[in-house]
Design an enzyme around this catalytic site. Structure first.
Site, PDB file in Angstrom:
ATOM      1  NE  ARG A   1      -2.537  -0.175   3.553  1.00 26.24           N
ATOM      2  CZ  ARG A   1      -2.361  -1.038   4.543  1.00 26.24           C
ATOM      3  NH1 ARG A   1      -2.699  -2.301   4.392  1.00 26.24           N
ATOM      4  NH2 ARG A   1      -1.851  -0.655   5.702  1.00 26.24           N
TER       5      ARG A   1
ATOM      6  CE1 TYR B   1       0.553  -5.948  -1.801  1.00 25.72           C
ATOM      7  CE2 TYR B   1      -0.592  -3.932  -1.210  1.00 25.72           C
ATOM      8  CZ  TYR B   1      -0.104  -5.180  -0.860  1.00 25.72           C
ATOM      9  OH  TYR B   1      -0.277  -5.635   0.405  1.00 25.72           O
TER      10      TYR B   1
ATOM     11  CE  LYS C   1      -6.952  -3.350   4.967  1.00 25.74           C
ATOM     12  NZ  LYS C   1      -7.118  -4.781   4.981  1.00 25.74           N
TER      13      LYS C   1
ATOM     14  CG  HIS D   1      -8.775  -3.217   9.643  1.00 24.59           C
ATOM     15  ND1 HIS D   1      -7.515  -2.813  10.026  1.00 24.59           N
ATOM     16  CD2 HIS D   1      -8.584  -4.271   8.805  1.00 24.59           C
ATOM     17  CE1 HIS D   1      -6.618  -3.575   9.445  1.00 24.59           C
ATOM     18  NE2 HIS D   1      -7.234  -4.464   8.712  1.00 24.59           N
TER      19      HIS D   1
ATOM     20  CB  SER E   1      -0.225  -4.912  10.313  1.00 26.62           C
ATOM     21  OG  SER E   1       0.633  -3.866  10.710  1.00 26.62           O
ATOM     22  CB  ALA E   2       2.745  -7.321  13.119  1.00 30.42           C
ATOM     23  CB  CYS E   3      -1.821  -7.548  16.480  1.00 32.24           C
ATOM     24  SG  CYS E   3      -0.874  -6.061  16.852  1.00 32.24           S
TER      25      CYS E   3
ATOM     26  CG  ASP F   1      -8.895  -7.192   6.268  1.00 33.02           C
ATOM     27  OD1 ASP F   1      -8.089  -6.903   7.162  1.00 33.02           O
ATOM     28  OD2 ASP F   1      -8.972  -6.553   5.198  1.00 33.02           O
TER      29      ASP F   1
ATOM     30  NE  ARG G   1      -0.379  -8.477   2.084  1.00 31.06           N
ATOM     31  CZ  ARG G   1      -1.119  -7.928   3.046  1.00 31.06           C
ATOM     32  NH1 ARG G   1      -2.267  -8.481   3.392  1.00 31.06           N
ATOM     33  NH2 ARG G   1      -0.725  -6.836   3.653  1.00 31.06           N
TER      34      ARG G   1
END
Length: 598
Positions: free
Chosen positions: A80, A208, A217, A237, A259-261, A284, A381
């Site tokens: 993004r 992308y 999104k 989200h 992110s990353a959680c 998501d 992805r």
């Protein structure tokens, strides 16, 4: 005769004709969303279409990874582009400090200049699709144009695409419009513009993910959040999942996490407690509407997963690996992963098993660990159908959604924030969301361990001023007669040696069990200045090897450590000025007062 035909054209056809005059494609193809069409587009992408030196698609090992294909993006086009993403309402103040803003007239002039003739010699694909089940009163009909088959195939996986959408739109002008072209991939000519008052997203220069799959999104959050503000609902989200107890009762929850959680891992968790089962509805997007019974109902606007590949394994998310290896009539796409040339299989860092001996990296070059680089692009992805998911809920296609009993707001915090905390009430829960933050990891740009505020995990995705977004949440609480409880969650506390105290992954079901017990009034809680936390004995730790002292740390509150946190929260909220609602400021003052007294 031509005048008569023009009068007979539908609003969609007229709009597509306008785009045709601007982009000047060689061919126009209206997608019908069929399996045969997807197969033809993929075959064409393996023979006729290229991005740089690479075919659009490469067929992978069909025995081990059924209906799977590799896509390599342009090397400058892997993520993004928040700095080139704009929200363009009439007034800058409406966009807020959380968004880049450009005046609509100026933005359209820029995009028109960049788009003119951008599809010469190409095919313009017209994609009619629904966000949400076609029979849902909460769903929205959309049409996107694009000039790359990768986007057309991806949108078929991620949305409900087909001719039926054109029938649903009929003679209405109110469909959501998406305009996309990869242009020449020049990063200096790459922009994603949102025009919320028109229901229009216009993107150029990128192929992308969310920059190109405009239902994701761009519409499902940025445009939809604006619509929710105007129409009285929420576009979030969030994970949507059901948890079934040993009596067969299913309780539905949502969860917002940056992110990353571990958001996707949570959505399809393999429960460490055999008496509890998880049913996945989405990982998501959650659209939340107030039902006729006064409860909050959630639908997943999407039909697929668009997940980060690195780190996905049988340990971290076994159900996602099973999803990727399942087979139905939807293809599975892998973007910018590495390729095991011995077996023609996708590979990424964190995948189970040893590193293959012969790998091509994400750009198609020979790779070995000694090179000191990543074989798979860190943001590589997969795009896969939700119908592949072994934990898919039977209510996934329920057009009215599922009733939500709890909302969980997560983050990655090495200290300070307890494992799980229940808000005192709805407004206090909204304050939980407003002050949400997460510490950066090695996967993010910049320093590791820096706290970044990300309210409701929506900071990059809210399509209007986030101060007004908090007000909208407060107002929604006044309208919901049977509101869900709100919790914060933090499975990333560490000990004095920097080691995680909580095991995470499948053991996070133990946190969810306590949440359910609170929802159904089966256990009490201990009041602290920051909220209601579990009594240690009420967390099911059977089979876990956590020292009692460490277990206690997961729920401790140390007022002397909250000074810097309070200052940081205050500074962040003040950035939204007069838009921050009174209730949020009052909850901040109440927290500061309780901390001082303790």
């Amino acid at each position: 005769m031509c005048y008569f035909l023009a009068l007979m054209a539908t609003p969609v056809e007229k709009w597509v004709e306008e785009q045709t005059r601007l982009f000047e494609p060689k061919h126009i193809y209206w997608c019908d969303g069929s399996e045969g069409e997807a197969r033809r587009l993929i075959e064409m992408g393996m023979r006729e279409e290229k991005i740089g030196a690479h075919d659009i698609f490469r067929e992978l090992n069909q025995k081990n990874w059924p209906k799977s294909y590799l896509h390599r993006s342009h090397p400058t086009d892997v993520a993004r582009t928040e700095k080139l993403t704009f929200v363009c309402p009439l007034e800058k103040d409406q966009a807020g400090p959380n968004n880049n803003w450009m005046a609509p007239k100026e933005a359209k002039a820029l995009m028109t200049k960049l788009s003119r003739g951008a599809m010469r010699g190409k095919t313009m694909y017209v994609l009619p699709y629904m966000m949400g089940h076609p029979d849902s009163p909460y769903a929205r009909a959309c049409v996107q144009i694009t000039d790359v088959s990768y986007v057309a195939v991806s949108m078929r996986v991620m949305t409900r695409m087909g001719k039926h959408v054109l029938d649903k739109i009929g003679g209405r002008e109110t469909f959501v419009k998406g305009v996309h072209s990869v242009g020449d991939f020049d990063p200096e000519k790459r922009f994603i513009m949102h025009f919320p008052e028109e229901g229009l997203v216009w993107s150029i220069g990128s192929g992308y993910g969310g920059n190109a799959l405009l239902g994701k999104k761009c519409f499902a959050l940025r445009i939809a959040s604006w619509l929710g503000l105007k129409q009285g609902w929420l576009a979030e989200h969030m994970v949507i999942m059901g948890i079934e107890d040993l009596h067969g009762n299913v309780t539905y929850i949502t969860a917002a996490m940056p992110s990353a959680c571990g958001k996707t891992n949570l959505a399809m968790i393999e429960s460490a407690l055999p008496e509890y089962k998880v049913h996945t509805i989405g990982d998501d997007i959650a659209w939340l509407n107030i039902g006729p019974d006064g409860r909050l109902y959630a639908i997943n606007a999407e039909a697929g997963f668009f997940g980060v590949a690195p780190g996905t394994s049988m340990k971290s998310n076994p159900n996602m690996v099973r999803t990727l290896k399942a087979s139905n009539f939807y293809p599975t796409l892998f973007t910018n992963v590495a390729l095991n040339t011995d077996t023609n299989e996708p590979w990424w860092e964190g995948l189970d098993g040893p590193v293959p001996e012969r790998l091509l990296d994400w750009q198609g070059n020979p790779w070995s660990p000694s090179m000191g680089t990543k074989a798979a692009q860190p943001n590589s992805r997969f795009t896969v159908s939700l119908y592949n998911c072994p934990t898919l809920s039977k209510d996934f296609d329920n057009p009215y959604g599922v009733p939500i009993s709890a909302i969980i707001l997560g983050g990655r915090r090495s200290r300070l924030i307890p494992l799980v905390t229940e808000a005192f009430n709805w407004d206090h829960g909204v304050f939980f969301g407003a002050r949400m933050g997460s510490e950066t990891t090695a996967a993010a740009a910049g320093k590791v361990g820096v706290l970044r505020r990300d309210p409701f995990a929506m900071l990059p995705f809210c399509g209007y001023n986030m101060g007004d977004y908090f007000r909208h949440w407060i107002n929604m609480g006044k309208l919901i007669s049977r509101p869900p409880k709100i919790f914060s969650m933090n499975a990333f506390r560490v000990d004095e040696n920097g080691k995680f105290i909580w095991p995470g992954f499948g053991d996070n079901i133990r946190i969810l069990k306590w949440v359910l017990d609170r929802v159904h009034s089966r256990v009490g809680a201990r009041e602290t200045p920051i909220g209601l936390v579990p009594k240690v004995e009420d967390i099911d730790t059977y089979g876990l090897d956590i020292p009692a002292e460490n277990l206690k740390k997961l729920f401790e509150f140390k007022p002397d450590e909250w000074g810097p946190e309070l200052e940081d929260i205050k500074k962040f909220l003040n950035g939204f000025g007069r838009h921050i609602p009174y209730e949020i400021r009052q909850n901040y003052e109440d927290l500061a007062s309780r901390v001082r007294r303790s």
